[in-house]
Design an enzyme around this catalytic site. Structure first.
Site, PDB file in Angstrom:
ATOM      1  N   HIS A 147       3.384 -12.659  -8.647  1.00 22.79           N
ATOM      2  CA  HIS A 147       5.202 -12.760  -9.142  1.00 22.79           C
ATOM      3  C   HIS A 147       5.116 -12.944 -10.841  1.00 22.79           C
ATOM      4  O   HIS A 147       5.013 -13.851 -10.727  1.00 22.79           O
ATOM      5  CB  HIS A 147       6.014 -13.718  -8.318  1.00 22.79           C
ATOM      6  CG  HIS A 147       5.980 -13.514  -7.110  1.00 22.79           C
ATOM      7  ND1 HIS A 147       6.915 -12.581  -6.914  1.00 22.79           N
ATOM      8  CD2 HIS A 147       5.509 -13.730  -5.889  1.00 22.79           C
ATOM      9  CE1 HIS A 147       7.361 -12.827  -4.823  1.00 22.79           C
ATOM     10  NE2 HIS A 147       5.961 -12.975  -4.764  1.00 22.79           N
ATOM     11  N   THR A 172       4.857 -13.710   2.543  1.00 27.15           N
ATOM     12  CA  THR A 172       5.307 -12.659   2.794  1.00 27.15           C
ATOM     13  C   THR A 172       5.629 -11.535   3.101  1.00 27.15           C
ATOM     14  O   THR A 172       6.306 -10.537   4.161  1.00 27.15           O
ATOM     15  CB  THR A 172       7.426 -12.099   2.641  1.00 27.15           C
ATOM     16  OG1 THR A 172       7.040 -12.034   1.041  1.00 27.15           O
ATOM     17  CG2 THR A 172       7.749 -13.942   2.664  1.00 27.15           C
ATOM     18  N   HIS A 189      -0.220  -8.647   1.802  1.00 32.19           N
ATOM     19  CA  HIS A 189      -1.433  -8.115   0.356  1.00 32.19           C
ATOM     20  C   HIS A 189      -1.254  -9.203  -0.582  1.00 32.19           C
ATOM     21  O   HIS A 189       0.343  -9.037  -1.415  1.00 32.19           O
ATOM     22  CB  HIS A 189      -0.567  -6.546   0.114  1.00 32.19           C
ATOM     23  CG  HIS A 189      -1.905  -5.324  -0.995  1.00 32.19           C
ATOM     24  ND1 HIS A 189      -1.154  -4.507  -0.907  1.00 32.19           N
ATOM     25  CD2 HIS A 189      -2.104  -5.640  -2.222  1.00 32.19           C
ATOM     26  CE1 HIS A 189      -2.357  -4.051  -1.267  1.00 32.19           C
ATOM     27  NE2 HIS A 189      -2.683  -4.664  -2.301  1.00 32.19           N
ATOM     28  N   ASN A 247       1.024 -16.930  -3.338  1.00 31.19           N
ATOM     29  CA  ASN A 247       1.537 -16.895  -2.642  1.00 31.19           C
ATOM     30  C   ASN A 247       0.312 -16.923  -1.974  1.00 31.19           C
ATOM     31  O   ASN A 247       0.371 -15.835  -1.553  1.00 31.19           O
ATOM     32  CB  ASN A 247       3.065 -16.842  -1.928  1.00 31.19           C
ATOM     33  CG  ASN A 247       4.357 -17.506  -2.994  1.00 31.19           C
ATOM     34  OD1 ASN A 247       4.091 -18.261  -3.227  1.00 31.19           O
ATOM     35  ND2 ASN A 247       5.165 -16.187  -3.081  1.00 31.19           N
ATOM     36  N   CYS A 305       1.175  -0.876   0.131  1.00 27.59           N
ATOM     37  CA  CYS A 305      -0.105   0.225  -0.219  1.00 27.59           C
ATOM     38  C   CYS A 305       0.526   1.051   0.226  1.00 27.59           C
ATOM     39  O   CYS A 305       0.721   2.231  -1.239  1.00 27.59           O
ATOM     40  CB  CYS A 305      -1.114   0.219   1.178  1.00 27.59           C
ATOM     41  SG  CYS A 305      -2.436  -0.836   0.721  1.00 27.59           S
ATOM     42  N   HIS A 349      -0.186 -10.249  -4.138  1.00 34.07           N
ATOM     43  CA  HIS A 349       0.319  -9.455  -5.404  1.00 34.07           C
ATOM     44  C   HIS A 349       0.690 -10.852  -5.750  1.00 34.07           C
ATOM     45  O   HIS A 349       0.662 -12.559  -5.301  1.00 34.07           O
ATOM     46  CB  HIS A 349       1.651  -9.135  -4.413  1.00 34.07           C
ATOM     47  CG  HIS A 349       2.142 -10.159  -3.696  1.00 34.07           C
ATOM     48  ND1 HIS A 349       2.199 -10.289  -2.409  1.00 34.07           N
ATOM     49  CD2 HIS A 349       3.916 -10.527  -3.625  1.00 34.07           C
ATOM     50  CE1 HIS A 349       2.755 -11.481  -1.483  1.00 34.07           C
ATOM     51  NE2 HIS A 349       3.706 -11.445  -3.164  1.00 34.07           N
ATOM     52  N   GLY A 394       4.295 -19.538   1.404  1.00 33.27           N
ATOM     53  CA  GLY A 394       5.217 -18.678   1.467  1.00 33.27           C
ATOM     54  C   GLY A 394       5.026 -17.037   0.941  1.00 33.27           C
ATOM     55  O   GLY A 394       6.134 -16.262   0.700  1.00 33.27           O
TER      56      GLY A 394
END
Length: 113
Positions: A101, A94, A97, A86, A6, A99, A92
């Protein structure tokens, strides 16, 4: 809210933006795991895939639309890429929020990690 992504979306933390529209923001990962490693996030805070609902799920389609556009614009669409999400500690995740990859630029082996 004390959310890393954010703060990146708000411009409080610098990032190398590669795409932005009204609902999605994409930027280069600071610890890339492939030659091309881009993080794609919804601008509205959704903690994880566990919080996807009928009311907010349209943004997930927007994320995939952005991924295809980015892949074509940067030039790795034809050779291929991987999109990873994830969810939760064991998955996994971390940053709290949701997201995705976007990984490309080399042969991505299977199975992963």
């Amino acid at each position: 809210m004390d959310c890393l992504f954010c703060k990146i979306i708000a411009g409080e933390i610098p990032s190398t933006k590669v795409f932005e529209d009204e609902s999605v923001y994409a930027f280069r990962d600071i610890e890339p795991q492939a030659p091309e490693h881009i993080i794609i996030v919804p601008k509205n805070h959704i903690k994880s895939a566990n919080e996807i609902t009928a009311e907010n799920s349209a943004v997930i389609a927007k994320i995939y639309e952005a991924a295809a556009k980015i892949a074509k614009e940067i030039g790795f669409a034809e050779n291929g890429y991987r999109i990873v999400n994830n969810c939760g500690v064991d998955g996994g995740q971390t940053v709290g929020h949701i997201h995705f990859h976007l990984l490309a630029g080399r042969n991505l082996q299977w199975p992963p990690g």
